[in-house]
Write an enzyme that holds these catalytic residues in place. Structure first.
Site, PDB file in Angstrom:
ATOM      1  N   ASN A  13       0.872  -1.184   0.000  1.00 18.83           N
ATOM      2  CA  ASN A  13       0.000   0.000   0.000  1.00 18.83           C
ATOM      3  C   ASN A  13       0.908   1.232   0.000  1.00 18.83           C
ATOM      4  O   ASN A  13       1.506   1.562   1.017  1.00 18.83           O
ATOM      5  CB  ASN A  13      -0.898  -0.025   1.250  1.00 18.83           C
ATOM      6  CG  ASN A  13      -1.755   1.226   1.355  1.00 18.83           C
ATOM      7  OD1 ASN A  13      -1.831   2.029   0.412  1.00 18.83           O
ATOM      8  ND2 ASN A  13      -2.409   1.410   2.494  1.00 18.83           N
ATOM      9  N   LYS A  15       0.073   4.287  -0.257  1.00 16.48           N
ATOM     10  CA  LYS A  15      -0.545   5.493   0.317  1.00 16.48           C
ATOM     11  C   LYS A  15      -0.319   6.673  -0.649  1.00 16.48           C
ATOM     12  O   LYS A  15      -0.395   6.458  -1.849  1.00 16.48           O
ATOM     13  CB  LYS A  15      -0.010   5.731   1.725  1.00 16.48           C
ATOM     14  CG  LYS A  15      -0.127   4.460   2.584  1.00 16.48           C
ATOM     15  CD  LYS A  15       0.117   4.650   4.033  1.00 16.48           C
ATOM     16  CE  LYS A  15      -0.082   3.315   4.744  1.00 16.48           C
ATOM     17  NZ  LYS A  15       0.058   3.379   6.184  1.00 16.48           N
ATOM     18  N   HIS A  99      -9.423   1.623   5.102  1.00 23.23           N
ATOM     19  CA  HIS A  99      -8.113   1.745   5.768  1.00 23.23           C
ATOM     20  C   HIS A  99      -8.265   2.669   6.977  1.00 23.23           C
ATOM     21  O   HIS A  99      -9.051   3.617   6.938  1.00 23.23           O
ATOM     22  CB  HIS A  99      -7.075   2.302   4.786  1.00 23.23           C
ATOM     23  CG  HIS A  99      -5.689   2.194   5.327  1.00 23.23           C
ATOM     24  ND1 HIS A  99      -5.176   3.103   6.219  1.00 23.23           N
ATOM     25  CD2 HIS A  99      -4.719   1.264   5.133  1.00 23.23           C
ATOM     26  CE1 HIS A  99      -3.954   2.729   6.551  1.00 23.23           C
ATOM     27  NE2 HIS A  99      -3.641   1.620   5.902  1.00 23.23           N
ATOM     28  N   GLU A 101      -6.576   5.012   7.984  1.00 19.48           N
ATOM     29  CA  GLU A 101      -6.352   6.442   7.665  1.00 19.48           C
ATOM     30  C   GLU A 101      -7.603   7.061   7.037  1.00 19.48           C
ATOM     31  O   GLU A 101      -7.891   8.238   7.246  1.00 19.48           O
ATOM     32  CB  GLU A 101      -5.117   6.581   6.757  1.00 19.48           C
ATOM     33  CG  GLU A 101      -3.835   6.295   7.539  1.00 19.48           C
ATOM     34  CD  GLU A 101      -2.709   5.669   6.727  1.00 19.48           C
ATOM     35  OE1 GLU A 101      -2.761   5.709   5.488  1.00 19.48           O
ATOM     36  OE2 GLU A 101      -1.778   5.121   7.356  1.00 19.48           O
ATOM     37  N   GLU A 171      -5.225  -4.715  10.600  1.00 21.23           N
ATOM     38  CA  GLU A 171      -4.194  -3.688  10.785  1.00 21.23           C
ATOM     39  C   GLU A 171      -4.412  -2.987  12.124  1.00 21.23           C
ATOM     40  O   GLU A 171      -5.220  -2.045  12.206  1.00 21.23           O
ATOM     41  CB  GLU A 171      -4.274  -2.652   9.657  1.00 21.23           C
ATOM     42  CG  GLU A 171      -4.017  -3.222   8.281  1.00 21.23           C
ATOM     43  CD  GLU A 171      -3.369  -2.203   7.349  1.00 21.23           C
ATOM     44  OE1 GLU A 171      -2.376  -2.557   6.718  1.00 21.23           O
ATOM     45  OE2 GLU A 171      -3.846  -1.056   7.263  1.00 21.23           O
ATOM     46  N   GLY A 177       2.775   2.449  10.683  1.00 25.45           N
ATOM     47  CA  GLY A 177       3.753   3.529  10.510  1.00 25.45           C
ATOM     48  C   GLY A 177       4.499   3.888  11.784  1.00 25.45           C
ATOM     49  O   GLY A 177       5.152   4.926  11.861  1.00 25.45           O
ATOM     50  N   SER A 217       3.672  -2.040  10.105  1.00 28.40           N
ATOM     51  CA  SER A 217       5.132  -2.124  10.252  1.00 28.40           C
ATOM     52  C   SER A 217       5.692  -3.502   9.882  1.00 28.40           C
ATOM     53  O   SER A 217       6.630  -3.989  10.497  1.00 28.40           O
ATOM     54  CB  SER A 217       5.554  -1.736  11.677  1.00 28.40           C
ATOM     55  OG  SER A 217       5.153  -0.398  11.946  1.00 28.40           O
TER      56      SER A 217
END
Ligand code: 13P
Length: 256
Positions: A13, A15, A99, A101, A171, A177, A217
């Site tokens: 991904n 992003k 996701h 985010e 996730e 991250g 990660s």
């Protein structure tokens, strides 16, 4: 991983990173490695503007292209949005939905995510739908309840024949991250709970056909251990997918 019942998928991904020219270059480097990686399906989740270049560069390879989001309507007055049929018309095969985010910065709820999953399925896209808990939820021991609730909402009303087309990505928000990875046991525990929840709704045959990814990660150092677990069927890789050599190393870790 359990390759007898379901596909192993290694997905990157990106992003909000890379231009079409960088996309073309990345896929040119990835191509020979993906051709040899018969043990996994390789997916690249790229920004909208990179989709045409990605689909073109990945033609006749074992690399599949995904969008990172879509709107649930087929068309209409939704300025700035992109629909499932539009993605299909480009040759896109997968779409990331929900996701964390998108949930955090763009207000996507489980209900919106559920609508998008059904819209993706109805136009032939395979959704990679993300679930996961915050650190506060984990500390309060609410992880499994939270993820089970997300899965129930997302799968509500999905036709049994479509269940195996859905890829679930676990996730944990605290691992994205941050350099903090869930342990292999934590990832597997939640993967198992997700499968169990699908089994309760659709039965064992459907549940064992669903690919469940881990994301947060993941990198060449920790991928082998995570992928060795029975309910971790692949990875959704952010930071480490921006460098093709690291991404290939993760693919190699899936070859056990
Ligand atoms: P990182 O691998 O950078 O933690 O990102 C994970 C992720 O959000 C993939 O969708």
């Amino acid at each position: 991983m359990n390759r007898r019942y379901r596909k192993t998928i290694i997905a990157g991904n990106w992003k909000m990173n890379k231009t079409p020219a960088e996309t073309k270059e990345f896929i040119a480097q990835l191509k020979p490695h993906a051709a040899r990686a018969k043990w996994c399906e390789t997916v690249l989740c790229v920004p909208y503007i990179d989709l045409p270049a990605a689909v073109k560069a990945a033609k006749n390879t074992r690399v599949f292209i995904a969008a990172q989001n879509m709107h649930h309507a087929e068309s209409g007055a939704y300025t700035g949005e992109v629909s499932g049929p539009m993605l299909c018309s480009l040759g896109v095969k997968y779409v990331v939905i929900g996701h964390s985010e998108r949930r955090q910065y763009f207000g996507e709820t489980d209900e919106i995510v559920a609508q998008k999953v059904k819209a993706a399925l109805s136009c032939g896209l395979r959704p990679i739908v993300c679930v996961g808990e915050s650190m506060a939820q984990r500390e309060k021991n609410l992880t499994l309840d939270h993820v089970r609730m997300q899965i129930k909402t997302i799968f509500f009303g999905v036709d049994p024949k479509d269940v195996k087309k859905i890829v679930v990505a676990y996730e944990p928000i605290w691992a994205i991250g941050t350099g903090k990875t869930a342990t292999a046991e934590q990832a597997d525990e939640v993967g198992r709970a997700i499968r169990e929840c699908i089994r309760e709704i659709y039965g064992a045959r459907h549940a064992r056909s669903v690919t469940i990814l881990y994301g947060g990660s993941m990198n060449p150092q920790n991928a082998g251990e995570l992928l060795a677990m029975p309910d971790v069927d692949g990875g959704l890789i952010g930071g480490a997918s921006l460098d093709w050599e690291k991404f290939v190393d993760v693919m190699e870790s899936a070859n056990q």
